[in-house]
Motif scaffolding. Structure first.
Motif, PDB file in Angstrom:
ATOM      1  N   ALA A  11       6.572   4.100  -2.384  1.00 15.34           N
ATOM      2  CA  ALA A  11       7.638   3.856  -1.426  1.00 15.34           C
ATOM      3  C   ALA A  11       7.921   2.371  -1.281  1.00 15.34           C
ATOM      4  O   ALA A  11       7.021   1.524  -1.445  1.00 15.34           O
ATOM      5  N   THR A  12       9.141   2.059  -0.953  1.00 20.40           N
ATOM      6  CA  THR A  12       9.509   0.677  -0.648  1.00 20.40           C
ATOM      7  C   THR A  12       8.740   0.221   0.591  1.00 20.40           C
ATOM      8  O   THR A  12       8.628   0.954   1.574  1.00 20.40           O
ATOM      9  N   GLY A  13       8.212  -0.956   0.547  1.00 19.90           N
ATOM     10  CA  GLY A  13       7.468  -1.478   1.702  1.00 19.90           C
ATOM     11  C   GLY A  13       5.993  -1.158   1.683  1.00 19.90           C
ATOM     12  O   GLY A  13       5.284  -1.375   2.688  1.00 19.90           O
ATOM     13  N   SER A  14       5.507  -0.631   0.559  1.00 20.89           N
ATOM     14  CA  SER A  14       4.070  -0.366   0.457  1.00 20.89           C
ATOM     15  C   SER A  14       3.292  -1.679   0.567  1.00 20.89           C
ATOM     16  O   SER A  14       3.767  -2.748   0.159  1.00 20.89           O
ATOM     17  N   THR A  15       2.082  -1.582   1.083  1.00 19.33           N
ATOM     18  CA  THR A  15       1.262  -2.772   1.308  1.00 19.33           C
ATOM     19  C   THR A  15       0.837  -3.382  -0.024  1.00 19.33           C
ATOM     20  O   THR A  15       0.378  -2.679  -0.936  1.00 19.33           O
ATOM     21  N   ALA A  16       1.003  -4.650  -0.119  1.00 23.41           N
ATOM     22  CA  ALA A  16       0.539  -5.359  -1.321  1.00 23.41           C
ATOM     23  C   ALA A  16      -0.978  -5.488  -1.295  1.00 23.41           C
ATOM     24  O   ALA A  16      -1.636  -5.271  -0.259  1.00 23.41           O
ATOM     25  N   ALA A  17      -1.533  -5.822  -2.413  1.00 22.69           N
ATOM     26  CA  ALA A  17      -2.986  -6.010  -2.500  1.00 22.69           C
ATOM     27  C   ALA A  17      -3.433  -7.082  -1.508  1.00 22.69           C
ATOM     28  O   ALA A  17      -2.807  -8.134  -1.364  1.00 22.69           O
ATOM     29  N   GLY A  62      -7.404   1.936  10.742  1.00 26.00           N
ATOM     30  CA  GLY A  62      -5.955   2.149  10.725  1.00 26.00           C
ATOM     31  C   GLY A  62      -5.227   1.294   9.708  1.00 26.00           C
ATOM     32  O   GLY A  62      -4.049   0.952   9.899  1.00 26.00           O
ATOM     33  N   VAL A  63      -5.911   0.944   8.645  1.00 24.01           N
ATOM     34  CA  VAL A  63      -5.307   0.091   7.634  1.00 24.01           C
ATOM     35  C   VAL A  63      -4.413   0.942   6.708  1.00 24.01           C
ATOM     36  O   VAL A  63      -4.832   1.997   6.225  1.00 24.01           O
ATOM     37  N   THR A  64      -3.179   0.540   6.473  1.00 27.20           N
ATOM     38  CA  THR A  64      -2.274   1.215   5.529  1.00 27.20           C
ATOM     39  C   THR A  64      -2.555   0.702   4.131  1.00 27.20           C
ATOM     40  O   THR A  64      -2.407  -0.500   3.855  1.00 27.20           O
ATOM     41  N   PHE A  65      -2.975   1.596   3.271  1.00 31.01           N
ATOM     42  CA  PHE A  65      -3.278   1.207   1.899  1.00 31.01           C
ATOM     43  C   PHE A  65      -2.046   1.312   0.988  1.00 31.01           C
ATOM     44  O   PHE A  65      -1.839   0.467   0.128  1.00 31.01           O
ATOM     45  N   THR A  66      -1.251   2.388   1.191  1.00 29.26           N
ATOM     46  CA  THR A  66      -0.045   2.534   0.378  1.00 29.26           C
ATOM     47  C   THR A  66       0.877   3.563   1.024  1.00 29.26           C
ATOM     48  O   THR A  66       0.483   4.266   1.963  1.00 29.26           O
ATOM     49  N   LYS A  67       2.114   3.649   0.521  1.00 24.24           N
ATOM     50  CA  LYS A  67       3.092   4.637   0.987  1.00 24.24           C
ATOM     51  C   LYS A  67       3.712   5.318  -0.227  1.00 24.24           C
ATOM     52  O   LYS A  67       3.966   4.663  -1.248  1.00 24.24           O
ATOM     53  N   PHE A  68       3.983   6.637  -0.096  1.00 25.82           N
ATOM     54  CA  PHE A  68       4.584   7.393  -1.182  1.00 25.82           C
ATOM     55  C   PHE A  68       5.882   8.057  -0.711  1.00 25.82           C
ATOM     56  O   PHE A  68       5.997   8.475   0.435  1.00 25.82           O
ATOM     57  N   ASP A  69       6.862   8.148  -1.633  1.00 24.91           N
ATOM     58  CA  ASP A  69       8.054   8.960  -1.417  1.00 24.91           C
ATOM     59  C   ASP A  69       7.888  10.251  -2.188  1.00 24.91           C
ATOM     60  O   ASP A  69       7.538  10.236  -3.386  1.00 24.91           O
ATOM     61  N   LEU A  70       8.110  11.387  -1.529  1.00 25.52           N
ATOM     62  CA  LEU A  70       8.053  12.714  -2.162  1.00 25.52           C
ATOM     63  C   LEU A  70       9.467  13.273  -2.190  1.00 25.52           C
ATOM     64  O   LEU A  70      10.098  13.462  -1.149  1.00 25.52           O
TER      65      LEU A  70
END
Length: 333
Positions: free
Chosen positions: A305-311, A320-328
């Motif tokens: 997904a756009t806006g996923s967390t960079a390394a 509560g850390v966001t590691f990544t986001k996906f679009d389905l």
């Protein structure tokens, strides 16, 4: 149509010393429209009715003017002829009324009280005809609509899938009503549309038009008790929807294509004003639709997904850390 303006007649009193009065005018029909289709022939001075005849008799209508129309010495008077033209008049018939000969005008002098000589001016000869009016019934153009879907995958067992969007455009002469519509299905997989598709429906927006149909062989016909109406100069898009049978054959490449095969023979339409059925020449267009593949199951696309967390460096103990986001994304099926 009623009270059609067919043209004007201008009368000139050539005497410089005597006013002239018009008493009666006989009009003769020389167009191709039959007598029965031209009624309520009226002569008016502006909006004032001076005389009328309810119908033609042997191509003629005698209009007695009441009151008699005064044309002042050396002056002119222009009168307008109107008539109703029946809705049963065939397409491309002409309506032409005129004064056939000088004796078809009855007039007299104010001072002399006697009949006068009637003639045309130097640029005219009898008969003096009004302009030619030609009857035109409606026309209909058929094309793929803006909501006609591109080739898609439809999964077995799904309902009310849009197979075609058909745009009906009425000509500028009158609105159109469609009372009968035949659709043809071309099945690229099995050639058996009545197995693969069922519950064929027409929709005007969110409203179903007519009853639910089914393919017999490769066609289905809708008899529309409530016609599809298209206003003069406007268009209407009708969606064709069908349900995909659970037992439908899946397609490797191309599946059923639903369309109007021949606009001349597969559409029955009438003019809203004239009530006359449109002939083949009045209906045109080549809507093509698109073939849609029948699939056994749907598809799912997974993407970052756009806006996923960079390394980043994460400290121990942080929650509560966001590691990544996906679009389905589900496929069209």
């Amino acid at each position: 149509s009623t009270d059609n303006n067919l043209g004007t007649l201008t009368f000139t009193a050539t005497s410089a010393t005597e006013n002239i009065y018009l008493d009666a005018v006989t009009l003769t029909s020389s167009g191709s429209a039959p007598d029965a289709n031209i009624t309520n022939i009226t002569i008016k001075d502006g909006a004032t009715v001076l005389g009328s005849a309810s119908s033609l008799s042997s191509r003629k209508a005698i209009i007695n003017l009441n009151p008699d129309v005064k044309v002042v010495a050396s002056g002119t008077k222009t009168l307008t002829v109107y008539a109703d033209v029946s809705s049963s008049t065939e397409d491309a018939r002409t309506v032409i009324l005129g004064v056939n000969k000088k004796t078809d005008i009855t007039a007299y002098g104010e001072a002399s009280a006697g009949d006068i000589t009637v003639d045309t001016n130097s640029s005219l000869t009898f008969p003096v005809n009004l302009g030619t009016s030609t009857t035109n019934i409606g026309s209909l153009t058929v094309a793929d609509g803006a909501n006609n879907p591109s080739a898609l995958n439809y999964v077995k067992g799904t309902t009310d899938r849009t197979y075609e969007g058909i745009k009906f455009t009425a000509g500028s002469d009158e609105g159109i009503k469609i009372t009968e519509l035949t659709l043809t299905c071309v099945d690229g997989a099995t050639g058996d549309c009545n197995v693969d598709l069922n519950s064929i429906k027409l929709f005007d927006g969110a409203t179903q038009v007519g009853s639910t149909g089914s393919f017999s062989g490769d066609t289905t016909t809708f008899y529309l008790n409530t016609p599809i109406e298209v206003a003069k100069g406007a268009f209407k898009e009708i969606l064709v929807k069908a349900s995909v049978s659970i037992g439908a054959t899946t397609n490797a490449v191309t599946g059923p294509l639903v369309k109007i095969n021949n606009v001349d023979t597969d559409i029955t339409a009438y003019g809203l004003a004239s009530g006359i059925e449109l002939a083949d020449v009045d209906v045109s267009g080549t809507p093509t639709g698109n073939a849609h593949t029948i699939a056994a199951k749907g598809t799912l696309v997974v993407s970052l997904a756009t806006g996923s967390t960079a390394a980043a460096t994460i400290s121990p103990g942080i929650t509560g850390v966001t590691f990544t986001k996906f679009d389905l994304t589900a496929g069209s099926g």
